[in-house]
Design a protein around this motif. Structure first.
Motif, PDB file in Angstrom:
ATOM      1  N   GLU A  36       3.203   5.908   8.610  1.00 40.38           N
ATOM      2  CA  GLU A  36       2.264   6.523   7.991  1.00 40.38           C
ATOM      3  C   GLU A  36       1.027   5.978   8.262  1.00 40.38           C
ATOM      4  OE1 GLU A  36       2.462   6.440   3.685  1.00 40.38           O
ATOM      5  OE2 GLU A  36       3.583   8.374   3.520  1.00 40.38           O
ATOM      6  N   SER A  37      -0.143   6.702   8.304  1.00 37.79           N
ATOM      7  CA  SER A  37      -1.554   6.387   8.538  1.00 37.79           C
ATOM      8  C   SER A  37      -2.148   4.979   7.523  1.00 37.79           C
ATOM      9  CB  SER A  37      -2.409   7.204   8.781  1.00 37.79           C
ATOM     10  OG  SER A  37      -2.440   7.938   7.354  1.00 37.79           O
ATOM     11  N   SER A  38      -2.821   4.308   8.125  1.00 35.36           N
ATOM     12  CA  SER A  38      -3.383   3.119   7.118  1.00 35.36           C
ATOM     13  C   SER A  38      -4.699   2.669   7.666  1.00 35.36           C
ATOM     14  CB  SER A  38      -2.524   2.146   7.051  1.00 35.36           C
ATOM     15  OG  SER A  38      -3.023   0.951   6.476  1.00 35.36           O
ATOM     16  N   THR A  39      -5.633   2.259   7.115  1.00 34.60           N
ATOM     17  CA  THR A  39      -6.836   1.595   7.749  1.00 34.60           C
ATOM     18  C   THR A  39      -6.894   0.166   7.001  1.00 34.60           C
ATOM     19  OG1 THR A  39      -8.060   3.469   7.843  1.00 34.60           O
ATOM     20  CG2 THR A  39      -9.431   1.470   7.783  1.00 34.60           C
ATOM     21  N   ARG A  40      -6.857   0.097   5.587  1.00 31.96           N
ATOM     22  CA  ARG A  40      -6.872  -1.084   5.005  1.00 31.96           C
ATOM     23  C   ARG A  40      -5.633  -1.965   5.153  1.00 31.96           C
ATOM     24  NH1 ARG A  40     -10.457   2.437   2.847  1.00 31.96           N
ATOM     25  NH2 ARG A  40      -8.813   3.947   3.296  1.00 31.96           N
ATOM     26  N   THR A  41      -4.553  -1.531   4.718  1.00 27.78           N
ATOM     27  CA  THR A  41      -3.140  -2.294   4.674  1.00 27.78           C
ATOM     28  C   THR A  41      -2.896  -2.787   6.149  1.00 27.78           C
ATOM     29  OG1 THR A  41      -2.547  -0.835   2.941  1.00 27.78           O
ATOM     30  CG2 THR A  41      -0.994  -2.310   3.892  1.00 27.78           C
ATOM     31  N   ARG A  42      -3.025  -2.046   7.252  1.00 26.11           N
ATOM     32  CA  ARG A  42      -2.598  -2.407   8.622  1.00 26.11           C
ATOM     33  C   ARG A  42      -3.533  -3.293   8.719  1.00 26.11           C
ATOM     34  NH1 ARG A  42      -1.232   1.140  13.578  1.00 26.11           N
ATOM     35  NH2 ARG A  42      -3.462   0.937  13.921  1.00 26.11           N
ATOM     36  N   VAL A  52       6.457  -3.180   6.829  1.00 25.46           N
ATOM     37  CA  VAL A  52       6.572  -1.588   7.130  1.00 25.46           C
ATOM     38  C   VAL A  52       5.947  -0.746   6.019  1.00 25.46           C
ATOM     39  CG1 VAL A  52       8.766  -0.277   7.323  1.00 25.46           C
ATOM     40  CG2 VAL A  52       9.036  -2.546   7.669  1.00 25.46           C
ATOM     41  N   ARG A  53       5.401   0.255   6.521  1.00 22.51           N
ATOM     42  CA  ARG A  53       4.939   1.420   5.614  1.00 22.51           C
ATOM     43  C   ARG A  53       5.899   2.630   6.076  1.00 22.51           C
ATOM     44  NH1 ARG A  53      -1.031   3.330   4.215  1.00 22.51           N
ATOM     45  NH2 ARG A  53      -0.825   1.485   2.754  1.00 22.51           N
ATOM     46  N   HIS A  54       6.324   3.243   4.944  1.00 29.84           N
ATOM     47  CA  HIS A  54       7.151   4.416   5.501  1.00 29.84           C
ATOM     48  C   HIS A  54       7.120   5.610   4.626  1.00 29.84           C
ATOM     49  CE1 HIS A  54      10.755   6.737   6.542  1.00 29.84           C
ATOM     50  NE2 HIS A  54      10.779   6.203   7.675  1.00 29.84           N
ATOM     51  N   GLU A 110       6.458   1.897  -4.286  1.00 28.99           N
ATOM     52  CA  GLU A 110       5.760   0.867  -4.523  1.00 28.99           C
ATOM     53  C   GLU A 110       4.833   0.406  -3.396  1.00 28.99           C
ATOM     54  OE1 GLU A 110       5.882  -2.346  -6.807  1.00 28.99           O
ATOM     55  OE2 GLU A 110       7.969  -2.073  -7.729  1.00 28.99           O
ATOM     56  N   HIS A 111       3.625  -0.352  -3.529  1.00 32.07           N
ATOM     57  CA  HIS A 111       2.847  -0.731  -2.706  1.00 32.07           C
ATOM     58  C   HIS A 111       2.450  -2.325  -3.329  1.00 32.07           C
ATOM     59  CE1 HIS A 111      -0.118  -1.220   0.086  1.00 32.07           C
ATOM     60  NE2 HIS A 111      -0.998   0.010  -0.083  1.00 32.07           N
ATOM     61  N   PRO A 112       3.292  -2.843  -3.217  1.00 29.12           N
ATOM     62  CA  PRO A 112       3.143  -4.389  -3.844  1.00 29.12           C
ATOM     63  C   PRO A 112       1.825  -5.261  -3.531  1.00 29.12           C
ATOM     64  CG  PRO A 112       4.811  -4.442  -2.360  1.00 29.12           C
ATOM     65  CD  PRO A 112       4.435  -3.181  -2.316  1.00 29.12           C
ATOM     66  N   THR A 113       1.325  -5.132  -2.279  1.00 33.23           N
ATOM     67  CA  THR A 113       0.396  -6.070  -1.924  1.00 33.23           C
ATOM     68  C   THR A 113      -1.007  -5.485  -2.309  1.00 33.23           C
ATOM     69  OG1 THR A 113       0.362  -5.013   0.198  1.00 33.23           O
ATOM     70  CG2 THR A 113       1.129  -7.280   0.202  1.00 33.23           C
ATOM     71  N   GLN A 114      -1.021  -4.129  -2.756  1.00 33.00           N
ATOM     72  CA  GLN A 114      -2.075  -3.493  -3.252  1.00 33.00           C
ATOM     73  C   GLN A 114      -2.238  -3.941  -4.734  1.00 33.00           C
ATOM     74  OE1 GLN A 114      -4.573  -1.063  -1.896  1.00 33.00           O
ATOM     75  NE2 GLN A 114      -5.562  -1.508  -3.829  1.00 33.00           N
ATOM     76  N   ALA A 115      -1.106  -3.899  -5.546  1.00 32.82           N
ATOM     77  CA  ALA A 115      -1.167  -4.415  -6.908  1.00 32.82           C
ATOM     78  C   ALA A 115      -1.703  -5.814  -6.931  1.00 32.82           C
ATOM     79  CB  ALA A 115       0.376  -4.118  -7.469  1.00 32.82           C
ATOM     80  N   HIS A 124     -10.990   1.380  -6.861  1.00 36.70           N
ATOM     81  CA  HIS A 124     -10.367   2.420  -6.177  1.00 36.70           C
ATOM     82  C   HIS A 124      -9.527   1.657  -5.080  1.00 36.70           C
ATOM     83  CE1 HIS A 124      -9.438   6.108  -4.166  1.00 36.70           C
ATOM     84  NE2 HIS A 124     -10.198   6.769  -4.911  1.00 36.70           N
ATOM     85  N   PRO A 125      -8.179   2.003  -4.683  1.00 40.93           N
ATOM     86  CA  PRO A 125      -7.473   1.485  -3.653  1.00 40.93           C
ATOM     87  C   PRO A 125      -8.076   2.001  -2.216  1.00 40.93           C
ATOM     88  CG  PRO A 125      -6.196   3.250  -4.619  1.00 40.93           C
ATOM     89  CD  PRO A 125      -7.393   2.988  -5.452  1.00 40.93           C
ATOM     90  N   GLY A 126      -8.660   3.071  -2.066  1.00 40.42           N
ATOM     91  CA  GLY A 126      -8.992   3.598  -1.104  1.00 40.42           C
ATOM     92  C   GLY A 126      -7.768   4.261  -0.277  1.00 40.42           C
ATOM     93  N   PRO A 127      -8.001   5.263   0.880  1.00 40.87           N
ATOM     94  CA  PRO A 127      -9.147   5.960   0.847  1.00 40.87           C
ATOM     95  C   PRO A 127      -9.762   6.682  -0.267  1.00 40.87           C
ATOM     96  CG  PRO A 127      -7.579   6.861   1.962  1.00 40.87           C
ATOM     97  CD  PRO A 127      -6.873   5.748   1.401  1.00 40.87           C
TER      98      PRO A 127
HETATM   99  N1   CP Z   1      -5.027   1.164  -0.043  1.00 44.59           N
HETATM  100  C1   CP Z   1      -4.305   1.577   0.974  1.00 44.59           C
HETATM  101  O1   CP Z   1      -3.280   1.255   1.011  1.00 44.59           O
HETATM  102  O2   CP Z   1      -5.193   1.850   2.163  1.00 44.59           O
HETATM  103  P1   CP Z   1      -4.616   2.184   3.515  1.00 44.59           P
HETATM  104  O3   CP Z   1      -3.669   3.651   3.426  1.00 44.59           O
HETATM  105  O4   CP Z   1      -5.976   2.620   4.501  1.00 44.59           O
HETATM  106  O5   CP Z   1      -3.857   1.170   3.950  1.00 44.59           O
END
Ligand code: CP
Length: 321
Positions: free
Chosen positions: A57-63, A110-112, A138-143, A265-268
Motif C-alpha cells: 500500500e502507498s506510504s510516505t511517512r512509515t516507509r 510489511v504494509r498490506h 493495527e499500525h503499532p509503530t504509529q501508536a 494527526h497521523p497523516g496524510p
Molecule cells: N501515518 C502513516 O502511516 O502515514 P503513511 O501512510 O504516509 O505511511
C-alpha cells in the motif's frame, strides 16, 4: 541487560504488549531523538544486517522513516513495493515472503491492505517481522510514535483524556492507539458519525460519542483521523462539506478541549475535510510535524529491541560518528 525482557519475536501489533514493554520502547526512542537531533551521528548497531521494506500500500511517512531508521542504525535497506515487484505478475504474498526468506533477510517491514496478512507472513519466515500497517487491524509503530510525542509534551500518558475523532471504523491507527493508551492508563474517547463507529466499540474500553463537543470536553489530546475512502464500499457520509461541519476540527469545536490540548494527526491529512488548515498549522498546539520526527526515533528503538537476539553479544548502542 535490559531491565524488561521484550517477549516478542515480531512487532505485529500493540495488543499483547505490556506497559513495561511499551515504556522500554519509548525510553530507548528518547535516546534516538537526541542522536537524530545532533545530526550526522550514525550507529553501527545493524551493520551487516539487511532490512526489506515490503509495501503493498502507498506510504510516505512509515516507509521513509523505517528506511531512515534502518540506515541510521547501519543496516542495508531495500525498498520494495507491489508495483515494481513480481506481485504484479501474480505472485502471492506468501511466495514473495518465502522468496525474500531464501535471501536471508534479517528484518522485514510489511504494509498490506488485508488485516492479518502481516501475521500470516510472519509465520512463514525466519526474519524479524514488523507491521507497517495491516488493513483495519493495527499500525503499532504509529501508536508508539504518538505515545512518545504525547509523553514528551505532557510528561506522562497515565490519566490523560485522549479523544480520537473521525473514521474510527476503518482506522488501524485508532485500534493501535486504543490498545496502547488503555494499557498505559489514559482515558480514551472516540468520536465519529454512527456510520463510522465500529459496533460495540465500548468493549475496547473507550467512551463513544457522536457529538464532537461532548467528545472533546476537557480533552488533553485531540487526535484526528482521515476518512479512509480507499477502504469504503458505498457512502458513509453525505458529503465532505457536511462531514467537516459536524466532525471537522476547527477552533470552535476545539474550544471544548482543555486550553493546552495538543492537536495530533497521523497523516496524510485532508485539509478542510477532517481538519481546518489553520488548526493543523497552529504551531502553538499542533504537534503533527513532531509526530513525524518521533516516527524515526521510535522505529530505531523497535529495530534495536527486536534485533537483540540477532546481536546477542553486541553492545546495545554503538555510535560511530
Ligand atoms: N501515518 C502513516 O502511516 O502515514 P503513511 O501512510 O504516509 O505511511
Amino acid at each position: 541487560m535490559p531491565a524488561v525482557p521484550f517477549r516478542h519475536r515480531h512487532l505485529l501489533g500493540i495488543e499483547g504488549l505490556s506497559a513495561a514493554e511499551i515504556s522500554e520502547i519509548l525510553d530507548i526512542a528518547e535516546q534516538y531523538v537526541e542522536l537524530n537531533r545532533r545530526g550526522g551521528a550514525k550507529s553501527a548497531l545493524l551493520r551487516g544486517r539487511t532490512m526489506v521494506n515490503l509495501f503493498f500500500e502507498s506510504s510516505t511517512r512509515t516507509r521513509t522513516s523505517f528506511e531512515l531508521a534502518g540506515k541510521r542504525l547501519g543496516a542495508d535497506v531495500i525498498n520494495m513495493s507491489s508495483e515494481g515487484s513480481s506481485v504484479k505478475k501474480g505472485e502471492t504474498l506468501l511466495d514473495t515472503a518465502i522468496t525474500l526468506n531464501a535471501m536471508h533477510v534479517d528484518v522485514l517491514v510489511v504494509r498490506h491492505p488485508e488485516s492479518g496478512a502481516v501475521k500470516l507472513l510472519s509465520d512463514k519466515v525466519n526474519s524479524v517481522v514488523m507491521n507497517g500497517g495491516d488493513g483495519q487491524h493495527e499500525h503499532p509503530t504509529q501508536a508508539l510514535l504518538d505515545a512518545l510525542t504525547i509523553r514528551r509534551r505532557k510528561g506522562r500518558l497515565q490519566g490523560l483524556i485522549v479523544t480520537i475523532c473521525g473514521d474510527v471504523l476503518h482506522s488501524r491507527v485508532a485500534r493501535s492507539n486504543i490498545h496502547l493508551l488503555n494499557t498505559m492508563g489514559a482515558r480514551v474517547r472516540v468520536v465519529a458519525p454512527p456510520t463510522l463507529l465500529p459496533g460495540a466499540i465500548e468493549r475496547m474500553g473507550v467512551e463513544a460519542h457522536t457529538d464532537m463537543r461532548k467528545g472533546l470536553a476537557d480533552a488533553d489530546i485531540v487526535m484526528m483521523l482521515r476518512l479512509q475512502n480507499e477502504r469504503m464500499q458505498g457512502r458513509y457520509v453525505p458529503s465532505t462539506r457536511e462531514y467537516f461541519r459536524f466532525f471537522g476540527l476547527d477552533y470552535e469545536k476545539l474550544d471544548a478541549a482543555k486550553p493546552d490540548a495538543l492537536i495530533m494527526h497521523p497523516g496524510p491529512m485532508n485539509r478542510g475535510v477532517e481538519i481546518d488548515s489553520e488548526v493543523a498549522d497552529d504551531f502553538g498546539r499542533s504537534v503533527i510535524q513532531e509526530q513525524v520526527e518521533m516516527g524515526v526515533a521510535v522505529r530505531m528503538a523497535c529495530l534495536e529491541i527486536l534485533t537483540r537476539a540477532l546481536r546477542s553479544n553486541a553492545p546495545s548502542v554503538e555510535v560511530a560518528n
